[in-house]
Design an enzyme around this catalytic site. Structure first.
Site, mmCIF file in Angstrom:
data_model
loop_
_atom_site.group_PDB
_atom_site.id
_atom_site.type_symbol
_atom_site.label_atom_id
_atom_site.label_comp_id
_atom_site.label_asym_id
_atom_site.label_seq_id
_atom_site.Cartn_x
_atom_site.Cartn_y
_atom_site.Cartn_z
ATOM 1 N N HIS A 1 0.888 -1.193 0.111
ATOM 2 C CA HIS A 1 -0.107 0.084 -0.009
ATOM 3 C C HIS A 1 0.939 1.068 0.117
ATOM 4 O O HIS A 1 0.542 2.344 0.649
ATOM 5 C CB HIS A 1 -1.007 0.032 1.223
ATOM 6 C CG HIS A 1 -2.148 -0.880 0.950
ATOM 7 N ND1 HIS A 1 -3.228 -0.513 0.296
ATOM 8 C CD2 HIS A 1 -2.351 -2.190 1.470
ATOM 9 C CE1 HIS A 1 -4.097 -1.910 0.198
ATOM 10 N NE2 HIS A 1 -3.526 -2.747 0.847
ATOM 11 N N GLY B 1 -8.944 -13.099 -6.845
ATOM 12 C CA GLY B 1 -8.990 -12.421 -5.546
ATOM 13 C C GLY B 1 -8.081 -12.959 -4.451
ATOM 14 O O GLY B 1 -8.515 -12.811 -3.209
ATOM 15 N N LEU C 1 -2.921 -11.887 -5.593
ATOM 16 C CA LEU C 1 -1.813 -12.280 -6.498
ATOM 17 C C LEU C 1 -1.958 -11.654 -8.036
ATOM 18 O O LEU C 1 -1.177 -12.133 -8.947
ATOM 19 C CB LEU C 1 -1.549 -13.918 -6.694
ATOM 20 C CG LEU C 1 -1.210 -14.579 -5.411
ATOM 21 C CD1 LEU C 1 -1.050 -16.314 -5.921
ATOM 22 C CD2 LEU C 1 -0.040 -14.005 -4.616
ATOM 23 N N SER C 2 -2.648 -10.503 -8.036
ATOM 24 C CA SER C 2 -2.875 -9.788 -9.180
ATOM 25 C C SER C 2 -3.350 -10.613 -10.479
ATOM 26 O O SER C 2 -2.885 -10.575 -11.539
ATOM 27 C CB SER C 2 -1.421 -9.024 -9.566
ATOM 28 O OG SER C 2 -1.149 -8.139 -8.671
ATOM 29 N N SER C 3 -4.306 -11.182 -10.207
ATOM 30 C CA SER C 3 -5.062 -11.836 -11.386
ATOM 31 C C SER C 3 -5.666 -10.928 -12.402
ATOM 32 O O SER C 3 -5.448 -11.133 -13.583
ATOM 33 C CB SER C 3 -6.032 -13.094 -11.194
ATOM 34 O OG SER C 3 -6.864 -12.292 -10.151
ATOM 35 N N SER C 4 -5.990 -9.861 -11.909
ATOM 36 C CA SER C 4 -6.716 -8.811 -12.820
ATOM 37 C C SER C 4 -5.513 -8.129 -13.602
ATOM 38 O O SER C 4 -5.580 -8.028 -15.028
ATOM 39 C CB SER C 4 -7.226 -7.799 -12.030
ATOM 40 O OG SER C 4 -7.863 -7.947 -10.905
ATOM 41 N N GLU D 1 -7.534 0.267 -15.454
ATOM 42 C CA GLU D 1 -8.070 -0.293 -14.105
ATOM 43 C C GLU D 1 -8.733 0.713 -13.278
ATOM 44 O O GLU D 1 -9.869 0.821 -12.786
ATOM 45 C CB GLU D 1 -7.180 -1.148 -13.268
ATOM 46 C CG GLU D 1 -7.776 -1.831 -11.932
ATOM 47 C CD GLU D 1 -7.390 -3.136 -11.936
ATOM 48 O OE1 GLU D 1 -6.530 -3.775 -12.749
ATOM 49 O OE2 GLU D 1 -7.539 -3.726 -10.736
ATOM 50 N N ASP E 1 1.106 -3.898 -9.643
ATOM 51 C CA ASP E 1 0.809 -5.114 -10.237
ATOM 52 C C ASP E 1 1.136 -5.202 -11.638
ATOM 53 O O ASP E 1 1.647 -6.164 -12.153
ATOM 54 C CB ASP E 1 -0.533 -5.213 -10.066
ATOM 55 C CG ASP E 1 -1.071 -5.329 -8.531
ATOM 56 O OD1 ASP E 1 -0.113 -5.158 -7.651
ATOM 57 O OD2 ASP E 1 -2.298 -5.392 -8.017
ATOM 58 N N TYR F 1 -10.410 -0.717 -0.656
ATOM 59 C CA TYR F 1 -9.320 -0.191 -1.156
ATOM 60 C C TYR F 1 -9.032 1.240 -1.657
ATOM 61 O O TYR F 1 -8.266 2.080 -1.229
ATOM 62 C CB TYR F 1 -8.769 -1.371 -2.503
ATOM 63 C CG TYR F 1 -7.657 -0.686 -3.199
ATOM 64 C CD1 TYR F 1 -6.660 -1.258 -2.579
ATOM 65 C CD2 TYR F 1 -7.459 0.340 -4.152
ATOM 66 C CE1 TYR F 1 -5.223 -1.063 -3.317
ATOM 67 C CE2 TYR F 1 -6.194 0.287 -4.566
ATOM 68 C CZ TYR F 1 -5.146 -0.188 -4.369
ATOM 69 O OH TYR F 1 -3.818 0.182 -4.737
HETATM 70 C C1 GLA Z 1 -3.488 -3.856 -5.125
HETATM 71 C C2 GLA Z 1 -3.138 -2.792 -6.139
HETATM 72 C C3 GLA Z 1 -1.669 -2.292 -6.186
HETATM 73 C C4 GLA Z 1 -0.997 -2.116 -4.518
HETATM 74 C C5 GLA Z 1 -1.449 -3.270 -3.707
HETATM 75 C C6 GLA Z 1 -1.208 -2.866 -2.374
HETATM 76 O O1 GLA Z 1 -2.584 -5.048 -5.408
HETATM 77 O O2 GLA Z 1 -3.544 -3.189 -7.357
HETATM 78 O O3 GLA Z 1 -1.493 -1.255 -7.048
HETATM 79 O O4 GLA Z 1 -1.554 -0.967 -4.091
HETATM 80 O O5 GLA Z 1 -2.941 -3.609 -3.589
HETATM 81 O O6 GLA Z 1 0.294 -2.741 -2.153
#
Ligand code: GLA
Length: 392
Positions: A35, A128, A131-134, A166, A178, A227
């Protein structure tokens, strides 16, 4: 069946021929700097060996047709229907299609020509799970549209467009981490990104440690307001701090000492959020030197502190994540453990001595199951390359 075979076979079944190309884009795990990307700090992610794969071919048609193999659903859109998030028959695009459509939207904003495609995609990154699936879907489709287009962007340009997509199309006010990690990943390396200057470098992971990912199996939806709320709390903190520090542009510009002096002027919740960010930026500033010196023990301690801070100050943990982290931190060979990604569910990241890794995974899995009744997925992750075309 392997994921590439699966999407190729669905493609053949549906479109009557083999796909011309296959692209892949990985998910990511973040070791430190959570964050802080949208506060201009430093982050330390790695692209992981799980990814989204897209099988695709250019077509001479008005609309692109996409199949999400994981949902067994199909959607169509064109440059005309993308802005209204609709399909040619005027029905709404299903939510999963917002991610590929957002890529088209962002390319249109750049006036880049968009050709139509048939595509089938699937991912082995749990949705969800933090691990940044999007981002991996966005980066895989960036490669796909670039492949059939007559233009080429650098990985960082693709990442920035994905973030814009996004933020403005999907509606999540995410930072750059991400999409950056998915676009720019390097095999066997951690990535250190300065989110202000966008300069980045690779850092080797010490040979005798492994990155272990532990999935609580509680999955969240990032489009939920929590978020975006955190992000606006940080903006509020900057505005309040600017009364005494008029030159600051973000929390990156505030030292821990300055923050301690001014903290009492900031209301409780905003103060806690901002304290996490200011202290986490300080922690991530130390990461490079510690890892270069091979001081995994001190680095792991920072990861543990990060988790406490995300739990108590930023308030993005959940009981299952805390259980997974507490158990991990008590096990032999564990240097550091914390939640990774946005939080509110998902995975923890653990830095574990290679010699202990098998026992660690087994004991953690059993302990978590006893305490929560849930069966976690635990795997040793290898840092991988960023988004790429894997078959022409
Ligand atoms: C998500 C967001 C990122 C980052 C993290 C927290 O993954 O997509 O940009 O802010 O949360 O570090």
């Amino acid at each position: 069946m392997k994921i590439i075979d699966r999407i190729s076979s669905i493609y053949r079944e549906k479109f009557g021929r083999s796909p011309a190309h296959i692209a892949r884009a990985p998910g990511r795990v973040n070791l430190l700097g959570e964050h802080v990307d949208y506060n201009n700090g430093y982050v330390l992610p790695a692209a992981i060996d799980r990814a989204t794969y897209v099988a695709f071919s250019p077509i001479n048609a008005r609309h692109s047709t996409l199949i999400a193999a994981d949902f067994n659903q199909q959607a169509s859109f064109s440059a005309e229907t993308v802005p209204s998030k609709t399909q040619p028959d005027e029905s709404l695009l299903p939510e999963w299609a917002h991610y590929p459509a957002s890529v088209v939207w962002s390319l249109m904003e750049e006036n880049l020509p968009i050709l139509s495609m048939n595509a089938v995609f699937a991912s082995n990154i749990p949705q969800g799970s933090g691990l940044s699936s999007s981002a991996s879907i966005e980066m895989a489709f960036m490669i796909a549209w670039q492949t059939i287009g007559s233009w080429s962007l650098t990985p960082m340009q693709r990442a920035l467009l994905g973030q814009k997509a996004e933020n403005n199309y999907v509606g999540v006010n995410c930072g750059i981490m991400d999409q950056f990690a998915s676009a720019c990943g390097v095999e066997n390396k951690l990535l250190l990104l300065d989110c202000r200057s966008l300069e980045w470098k690779t850092i080797p992971l010490p040979e005798d440690v492994s990155i272990v990912i532990a999935d609580t199996t509680i999955h969240r939806k990032l489009t939920s307001g929590a978020y975006n709320d955190r992000r606006s709390d940080c903006d509020d903190a900057v505005r309040l701090l600017q009364q005494d520090l008029p030159n600051i542009k973000s929390l990156r510009d505030v030292s821990v000492e300055e923050f301690n002096q001014l903290a009492k002027k900031i209301p409780g919740k905003i103060e806690r959020r901002a304290r996490h960010v200011v202290e986490e930026i300080e922690r991530s500033n130390q990461a490079e030197a510690l890892l270069e010196a091979g001081d995994v023990k001190s680095f792991g301690k920072l990861m543990n502190e990060c988790h406490m801070s995300l739990r108590d100050l930023y308030e993005v943990s959940i009981p299952e994540l805390d259980t997974m982290v507490d158990l991990a931190q008590s096990l032999d060979g564990c240097y550091g453990a914390r939640l990774t990604g946005a939080g509110f569910g998902g995975c923890t990241v653990n830095l574990v001595a290679k010699e202990n890794v098998e026992d660690f995974a087994q004991t953690l899995s059993m302990g978590y199951e006893v305490e929560t009744g849930l069966h976690p997925e635990i795997y040793i992750s290898h840092a991988s390359n960023g988004a790429e075309l894997i078959k022409r």
